[in-house]
Design a protein around this motif. Sequence first.
Motif, PDB file in Angstrom:
ATOM      1  N   LEU A  32       0.839  -1.201   0.000  1.00  0.00           N
ATOM      2  CA  LEU A  32       0.000   0.000   0.000  1.00  0.00           C
ATOM      3  C   LEU A  32       0.879   1.258   0.000  1.00  0.00           C
ATOM      4  O   LEU A  32       0.632   2.205  -0.752  1.00  0.00           O
ATOM      5  N   ALA A  33       1.940   1.221   0.819  1.00  0.00           N
ATOM      6  CA  ALA A  33       2.802   2.405   0.955  1.00  0.00           C
ATOM      7  C   ALA A  33       3.591   2.691  -0.320  1.00  0.00           C
ATOM      8  O   ALA A  33       4.120   3.792  -0.479  1.00  0.00           O
ATOM      9  N   ASP A  34       3.693   1.722  -1.227  1.00  0.00           N
ATOM     10  CA  ASP A  34       4.456   1.931  -2.472  1.00  0.00           C
ATOM     11  C   ASP A  34       3.587   2.464  -3.617  1.00  0.00           C
ATOM     12  O   ASP A  34       4.121   2.839  -4.667  1.00  0.00           O
ATOM     13  N   ILE A  35       2.272   2.445  -3.435  1.00  0.00           N
ATOM     14  CA  ILE A  35       1.410   2.792  -4.572  1.00  0.00           C
ATOM     15  C   ILE A  35       1.606   4.260  -4.972  1.00  0.00           C
ATOM     16  O   ILE A  35       1.903   4.562  -6.144  1.00  0.00           O
ATOM     17  N   ALA A  36       1.482   5.189  -4.015  1.00  0.00           N
ATOM     18  CA  ALA A  36       1.610   6.613  -4.367  1.00  0.00           C
ATOM     19  C   ALA A  36       3.017   6.925  -4.902  1.00  0.00           C
ATOM     20  O   ALA A  36       3.140   7.551  -5.964  1.00  0.00           O
ATOM     21  N   PRO A  37       4.101   6.492  -4.227  1.00  0.00           N
ATOM     22  CA  PRO A  37       5.428   6.786  -4.791  1.00  0.00           C
ATOM     23  C   PRO A  37       5.656   6.137  -6.159  1.00  0.00           C
ATOM     24  O   PRO A  37       6.297   6.735  -7.032  1.00  0.00           O
ATOM     25  N   GLY A  38       5.128   4.949  -6.355  1.00  0.00           N
ATOM     26  CA  GLY A  38       5.295   4.279  -7.652  1.00  0.00           C
ATOM     27  C   GLY A  38       4.575   5.034  -8.754  1.00  0.00           C
ATOM     28  O   GLY A  38       5.104   5.214  -9.857  1.00  0.00           O
ATOM     29  N   ILE A  39       3.366   5.485  -8.461  1.00  0.00           N
ATOM     30  CA  ILE A  39       2.609   6.247  -9.477  1.00  0.00           C
ATOM     31  C   ILE A  39       3.272   7.612  -9.692  1.00  0.00           C
ATOM     32  O   ILE A  39       3.272   8.141 -10.811  1.00  0.00           O
ATOM     33  N   ALA A  40       3.879   8.169  -8.634  1.00  0.00           N
ATOM     34  CA  ALA A  40       4.602   9.445  -8.811  1.00  0.00           C
ATOM     35  C   ALA A  40       5.771   9.248  -9.794  1.00  0.00           C
ATOM     36  O   ALA A  40       6.021  10.092 -10.653  1.00  0.00           O
ATOM     37  N   ARG A  41       6.469   8.117  -9.695  1.00  0.00           N
ATOM     38  CA  ARG A  41       7.549   7.831 -10.658  1.00  0.00           C
ATOM     39  C   ARG A  41       6.988   7.737 -12.085  1.00  0.00           C
ATOM     40  O   ARG A  41       7.551   8.273 -13.033  1.00  0.00           O
ATOM     41  N   LEU A  42       5.889   7.019 -12.188  1.00  0.00           N
ATOM     42  CA  LEU A  42       5.251   6.856 -13.505  1.00  0.00           C
ATOM     43  C   LEU A  42       4.830   8.217 -14.047  1.00  0.00           C
ATOM     44  O   LEU A  42       5.027   8.529 -15.232  1.00  0.00           O
ATOM     45  N   ASN A  43       4.272   9.027 -13.167  1.00  0.00           N
ATOM     46  CA  ASN A  43       3.796  10.356 -13.542  1.00  0.00           C
ATOM     47  C   ASN A  43       4.936  11.214 -14.077  1.00  0.00           C
ATOM     48  O   ASN A  43       4.814  11.836 -15.143  1.00  0.00           O
ATOM     49  N   ARG A  44       6.066  11.207 -13.360  1.00  0.00           N
ATOM     50  CA  ARG A  44       7.219  12.011 -13.806  1.00  0.00           C
ATOM     51  C   ARG A  44       7.692  11.541 -15.177  1.00  0.00           C
ATOM     52  O   ARG A  44       7.935  12.345 -16.069  1.00  0.00           O
ATOM     53  N   ALA A  45       7.792  10.215 -15.338  1.00  0.00           N
ATOM     54  CA  ALA A  45       8.287   9.680 -16.616  1.00  0.00           C
ATOM     55  C   ALA A  45       7.320  10.031 -17.750  1.00  0.00           C
ATOM     56  O   ALA A  45       7.737  10.488 -18.820  1.00  0.00           O
ATOM     57  N   LEU A  46       6.033   9.856 -17.513  1.00  0.00           N
ATOM     58  CA  LEU A  46       5.050  10.129 -18.575  1.00  0.00           C
ATOM     59  C   LEU A  46       4.977  11.613 -18.886  1.00  0.00           C
ATOM     60  O   LEU A  46       4.852  12.020 -20.053  1.00  0.00           O
ATOM     61  N   THR A  47       5.054  12.443 -17.850  1.00  0.00           N
ATOM     62  CA  THR A  47       4.993  13.894 -18.062  1.00  0.00           C
ATOM     63  C   THR A  47       6.148  14.323 -18.959  1.00  0.00           C
ATOM     64  O   THR A  47       5.971  15.094 -19.909  1.00  0.00           O
ATOM     65  N   GLN A  48       7.329  13.764 -18.676  1.00  0.00           N
ATOM     66  CA  GLN A  48       8.507  14.093 -19.475  1.00  0.00           C
ATOM     67  C   GLN A  48       8.319  13.634 -20.931  1.00  0.00           C
ATOM     68  O   GLN A  48       8.544  14.395 -21.869  1.00  0.00           O
ATOM     69  N   VAL A  49       7.868  12.424 -21.108  1.00  0.00           N
ATOM     70  CA  VAL A  49       7.704  11.881 -22.460  1.00  0.00           C
ATOM     71  C   VAL A  49       6.666  12.689 -23.239  1.00  0.00           C
ATOM     72  O   VAL A  49       6.862  13.021 -24.415  1.00  0.00           O
ATOM     73  N   LEU A  50       5.573  13.032 -22.583  1.00  0.00           N
ATOM     74  CA  LEU A  50       4.510  13.772 -23.280  1.00  0.00           C
ATOM     75  C   LEU A  50       4.965  15.188 -23.605  1.00  0.00           C
ATOM     76  O   LEU A  50       4.574  15.776 -24.612  1.00  0.00           O
ATOM     77  N   HIS A  51       5.846  15.718 -22.747  1.00  0.00           N
ATOM     78  CA  HIS A  51       6.361  17.059 -22.946  1.00  0.00           C
ATOM     79  C   HIS A  51       7.346  17.106 -24.118  1.00  0.00           C
ATOM     80  O   HIS A  51       7.369  18.058 -24.894  1.00  0.00           O
ATOM     81  N   GLU A  52       8.138  16.025 -24.231  1.00  0.00           N
ATOM     82  CA  GLU A  52       9.209  16.004 -25.236  1.00  0.00           C
ATOM     83  C   GLU A  52       8.742  15.637 -26.630  1.00  0.00           C
ATOM     84  O   GLU A  52       9.485  15.735 -27.587  1.00  0.00           O
ATOM     85  N   VAL A  53       7.492  15.156 -26.721  1.00  0.00           N
ATOM     86  CA  VAL A  53       7.057  14.580 -27.987  1.00  0.00           C
ATOM     87  C   VAL A  53       7.108  15.602 -29.142  1.00  0.00           C
ATOM     88  O   VAL A  53       6.750  16.757 -28.950  1.00  0.00           O
ATOM     89  N   PRO A  54       7.597  15.202 -30.282  1.00  0.00           N
ATOM     90  CA  PRO A  54       7.628  16.128 -31.426  1.00  0.00           C
ATOM     91  C   PRO A  54       6.217  16.614 -31.771  1.00  0.00           C
ATOM     92  O   PRO A  54       5.265  15.836 -31.664  1.00  0.00           O
ATOM     93  N   ALA A  55       6.131  17.864 -32.184  1.00  0.00           N
ATOM     94  CA  ALA A  55       4.835  18.486 -32.440  1.00  0.00           C
ATOM     95  C   ALA A  55       3.992  17.664 -33.413  1.00  0.00           C
ATOM     96  O   ALA A  55       2.766  17.593 -33.289  1.00  0.00           O
ATOM     97  N   VAL A  56       4.649  16.976 -34.327  1.00  0.00           N
ATOM     98  CA  VAL A  56       3.911  16.218 -35.347  1.00  0.00           C
ATOM     99  C   VAL A  56       3.021  15.148 -34.726  1.00  0.00           C
ATOM    100  O   VAL A  56       1.981  14.774 -35.261  1.00  0.00           O
ATOM    101  N   ASN A  57       3.412  14.661 -33.554  1.00  0.00           N
ATOM    102  CA  ASN A  57       2.625  13.623 -32.894  1.00  0.00           C
ATOM    103  C   ASN A  57       1.531  14.165 -31.977  1.00  0.00           C
ATOM    104  O   ASN A  57       0.734  13.407 -31.456  1.00  0.00           O
ATOM    105  N   LYS A  58       1.559  15.465 -31.707  1.00  0.00           N
ATOM    106  CA  LYS A  58       0.628  16.018 -30.707  1.00  0.00           C
ATOM    107  C   LYS A  58      -0.777  16.126 -31.254  1.00  0.00           C
ATOM    108  O   LYS A  58      -0.988  16.194 -32.436  1.00  0.00           O
TER     109      LYS A  58
END
Length: 388
Positions: free
Chosen positions: A362-388
């Motif tokens: 239970l204690a790992d769920i929020a930190p694990g999703i926070a890791r996922l969130n950071r990674a996804l936020t970065q990927v979505l931010h970096e995506v070339p405009a053509v894919n947006k």
Amino acid sequence: MARVERAGLTDLFAPDEQTISFAGGLPDPAVFPKAALQAAFASRAQTDSAFQYANSDGYAPLRAQLAKLMQADGVSVNASDLLITQGAQQGIDLTARLLLNPGDGVVVEGPTYLGALAAFDAYEPTYYEVPVEPDGMDLHALQKILLTHSVKVIYTVPDFQNPTGAVMSLAKRQALIRLAHQYDVVILEDAPYRLLRYEGDALPTLHSLDPDGRVVLLGSFSKILSPGLRIGWLTAAPRLLQALTALKGGADVESSALVMQSISTYLASADFPQHLAKLRNYYRTKRDAMLTALASLPPAIHYTRPTGGFFVYLTGPSWLDFSALQQTELAEAHVALVPSKNLYPSHAITNGARLTFAAPALADIAPGIARLNRALTQVLHEVPAVNK
Ligand SMILES: Cc1ncc(COP(=O)(O)O)c(C=O)c1O
């Protein structure tokens, strides 16, 4: 030799120490009823019969106890209608072995349970994928397939589907039974999560809506007692059941007498309904923690809100490839999930991912999703405009 190259199920179960894994659909050992099972095993281990051969259909008193449990769930069966299997997984394999020859049509939900594909692959069927909607299979898509192709088996997880968590609506259950009748198809109803409902009321199984004995219903103790027991069960109309029992004999003679008998003792002596209630509370809390954490994901990532079972399913923009991310950004972030590519026989869909809330602490769920969130936020931010 049959095609057996699908990624092994065991790949899901070995994250490194640092990784918070939302990948393998493992139940939480904190809710294994270990003391009661230990006592049951200790008492059965005194007997000769627990160490002896018996019969392929499984320990009769356990089948009688299961029949009662199922009757309480609206499934009208007797002990003689049941076959004990090595988990629901063996039920999938035996049904496929009985009904599928190379090239035969099998309909699966897209996405579906990876282990079912691993079982079906050995029989080299032709796969047809039917999209899963929030209320279950897209029956229009199914009907189109049935109109134009010959299909032997429809495989479905109607309750808290693996991987989306979707529950098939009553209207769809009834319509699916009608379609199966009209096109003379067997339905393989896989229901290992059925008793893990966290809100709302149960809907009838497909098996109990079926007037003509074309549903093979699978159950399992894996998620509600322990998967290490390797005990599940199936029920089917006598003609199918007889053939499946013969195949079970050919596959492994019978399930373990010691384990079947010990489970029977456990069910007779422990308060199983209370154990189930405890599981529901426990996993509901984890589900809630997961949903709370997921609310922080970028809005481009959609996720399901399951009312039971073990899984949440993410869907990102169509260009997103979770398999590639798993090897790069997610590996660096030490967080693991199951990419959707593995959950479709066609491997065509890359922008989905399965997360389990059952396995991580239970204690790992929020930190694990926070890791996922950071990674996804970065990927979505970096995506070339053509894919947006
Ligand atoms: C939908 C589904 N069917 C079958 C199984 C296999 O279960 P068992 O351990 O009972 O073989 C699983 C396990 O994750 C599952 O999710």
